[in-house]
Design an enzyme around this catalytic site. Structure first.
Site, PDB file in Angstrom:
ATOM      1  N   GLY A  53       0.689  -1.152   0.144  1.00  0.00           N
ATOM      2  CA  GLY A  53       0.099   0.030   0.169  1.00  0.00           C
ATOM      3  C   GLY A  53       0.881   1.349  -0.103  1.00  0.00           C
ATOM      4  N   PHE A  57       2.043  10.390   2.527  1.00  0.00           N
ATOM      5  CA  PHE A  57       3.478  10.422   3.258  1.00  0.00           C
ATOM      6  C   PHE A  57       4.042   9.081   3.563  1.00  0.00           C
ATOM      7  CE2 PHE A  57       0.637  14.079   4.366  1.00  0.00           C
ATOM      8  CZ  PHE A  57       1.359  14.963   4.063  1.00  0.00           C
ATOM      9  N   SER A  58       3.317   8.018   3.263  1.00  0.00           N
ATOM     10  CA  SER A  58       3.799   6.791   3.770  1.00  0.00           C
ATOM     11  C   SER A  58       3.670   5.662   2.728  1.00  0.00           C
ATOM     12  CB  SER A  58       3.255   6.430   4.889  1.00  0.00           C
ATOM     13  OG  SER A  58       1.731   6.037   4.530  1.00  0.00           O
ATOM     14  N   GLN A  59       4.288   4.631   2.974  1.00  0.00           N
ATOM     15  CA  GLN A  59       4.204   3.426   2.248  1.00  0.00           C
ATOM     16  C   GLN A  59       4.010   2.112   3.120  1.00  0.00           C
ATOM     17  OE1 GLN A  59       8.910   3.218   0.660  1.00  0.00           O
ATOM     18  NE2 GLN A  59       7.418   2.310  -0.547  1.00  0.00           N
ATOM     19  N   LYS A  75       4.471   0.182   8.393  1.00  0.00           N
ATOM     20  CA  LYS A  75       3.922   1.770   7.699  1.00  0.00           C
ATOM     21  C   LYS A  75       5.381   2.616   7.680  1.00  0.00           C
ATOM     22  CE  LYS A  75       0.474   5.327   7.973  1.00  0.00           C
ATOM     23  NZ  LYS A  75      -0.775   5.734   8.683  1.00  0.00           N
ATOM     24  N   ASP A 168     -12.098   7.833   9.908  1.00  0.00           N
ATOM     25  CA  ASP A 168     -11.882   7.701   8.618  1.00  0.00           C
ATOM     26  C   ASP A 168     -12.398   6.299   7.988  1.00  0.00           C
ATOM     27  OD1 ASP A 168     -10.835   8.197   5.913  1.00  0.00           O
ATOM     28  OD2 ASP A 168      -8.992   7.522   6.456  1.00  0.00           O
TER      29      ASP A 168
END
Length: 390
Positions: A53, A57-59, A75, A168
């Site tokens: 994913g 700002f992240s993977q 993460k 979310d």
């Protein structure tokens, strides 16, 4: 805590003796491990694998924990790309995940910080996102949807009882585990509120946004999460969103208008629940208990927290009664070379300790297994009707 400080005091100048000591030694002295770290293929006691994913700002990558061989999700956040606002959100995310422990919430095991990156080591759900399942396989039949939805509601109830608002909730943030289990994750927009406190930041995905987010300057957190549950239920049972639109402006108009068309294939009980959740006024909207005890969910049971466990080992004066799971976990840790004394010494470090991370991974694995429904036995073959001639 830096891993260099995690080396146990009983490590003599000679060769490391336990699995834990060997892993810590390799981390600092093994040429292959150090090369993998330099190339971004390893962080701490985790060997990184493929990416699953990616965000702004992240993977997110899959990794293997060297000590337990457990598969985890990591993460990875680039510190240079984090704004002051995103740093504050990250602190809230870690705080929220540290304070909850529920079978339907993704667990935080460890936080590993390097010079340029921050790594959140999380529970891995092998089935991927619920969104991917729905877009690939289509809408769920109502019995399957009930089994999934009650788990998500259980997770949200656990959060709200602790004054945490997720903000979310969507199919992309629900992850599929083993044997039909699901887990709510991604707490990047989560926040803790006091009683009756109003929120002012527009968070989350617009298709799941409650009308008050578009209409009012401030809003109550819990009804916003509940609205998102209604949108998610509609998506799960129909395969499409309740408020279709080609633009954000069109989506806003559709949500504020509040007209919902439920397909004829849905049962009366399911349609009633959806309409009860997707009410324009937050005060008229169903509460979590009304959802749980609705006709549609009749006979379904919610999951409670995994024991009264704070993600840290239990210590106390005298003989402390340990649960069967914790006893088993400590036995497995002893095999790895992690003693009760080491757990006690590093318990204050929480997610910053690789020792506590190993404890969390093992305990949560045992609890997940205990929570899984039993595997149904294979059907018995039909009895032979062959005649026996004497």
């Amino acid at each position: 805590m830096p891993l260099s400080e995690a080396v146990p005091n009983n490590l003599d100048n000679g060769a490391p003796k336990t699995i834990y000591q060997k892993s810590i030694h390799n981390l600092h002295h093994d040429q292959k491990w150090q090369q993998e770290t330099t190339l971004g293929k390893r962080v701490g006691l985790y060997r990184l694998q493929g990416e699953v994913g990616r965000g702004n700002f992240s993977q997110v990558k899959v990794a293997i924990h060297e000590l337990t061989k457990e598969r985890v999700a990591i993460k990875v956040l680039d510190k240079a790309k984090l704004t002051s606002k995103s740093r504050r959100m990250l602190v809230k995310e870690i705080s929220s995940m540290e304070s909850v422990h529920h079978p339907n919430i993704i667990r935080l095991y460890e936080v590993v910080e390097t010079y340029s990156k921050l790594h959140l080591v999380l529970e891995y759900a092998p089935g991927g996102e619920l969104f991917q399942k729905l877009t690939t396989e289509g809408r769920m039949r109502e019995p399957e949807a009930k089994a999934v939805f009650i788990q998500i509601v259980s997770a949200v109830k656990h959060l709200h009882e602790r004054n945490i608002i997720h903000r979310d909730i969507k199919a992309e943030n629900v992850f599929c585990g083993l044997r039909g289990s699901v887990k709510l994750g991604d707490f990047g927009f989560s926040t803790r509120v006091s009683t009756e406190e109003l929120l002012r930041t527009f968070c989350g995905s617009p298709p799941y946004a409650a009308p008050e987010l578009f209409r009012d300057a401030s809003y109550q957190g819990q009804p916003v999460d509940i609205w998102a549950l209604g949108v998610l239920l509609f998506f799960m049972t129909t395969g499409h969103m309740p408020f279709p639109a080609d633009s954000i402006a069109g989506l806003k108009r559709s949500i504020l208008l509040g007209v919902i068309t439920t397909p004829a294939h849905l049962t009366h009980e399911c349609r009633t629940l959806i309409r009860g959740i997707l009410r324009q006024s937050p005060s008229d909207r169903y509460k979590l208990d009304q959802i749980i005890y609705s006709e549609w969910l009749d006979g379904m049971t919610t999951n409670g927290p995994c024991e009264s466990w704070s993600m840290l080992p239990t210590f106390g004066e005298g003989d402390v009664e340990l649960s069967t799971i914790e006893k088993t976990a400590r036995e497995r840790l002893e095999v790895l070379g992690i003693s009760p004394e080491m757990l006690k010494e590093q318990s204050s470090q929480g997610a910053r300790s690789p020792v506590i991370a190993a404890y969390r991974i093992i305990v949560h694995r045992l609890q997940n297994i205990a929570q899984l429904p039993p595997i149904a036995p294979p059907p018995k073959p039909p009895k032979s009707r062959t005649c026996i001639i004497l």
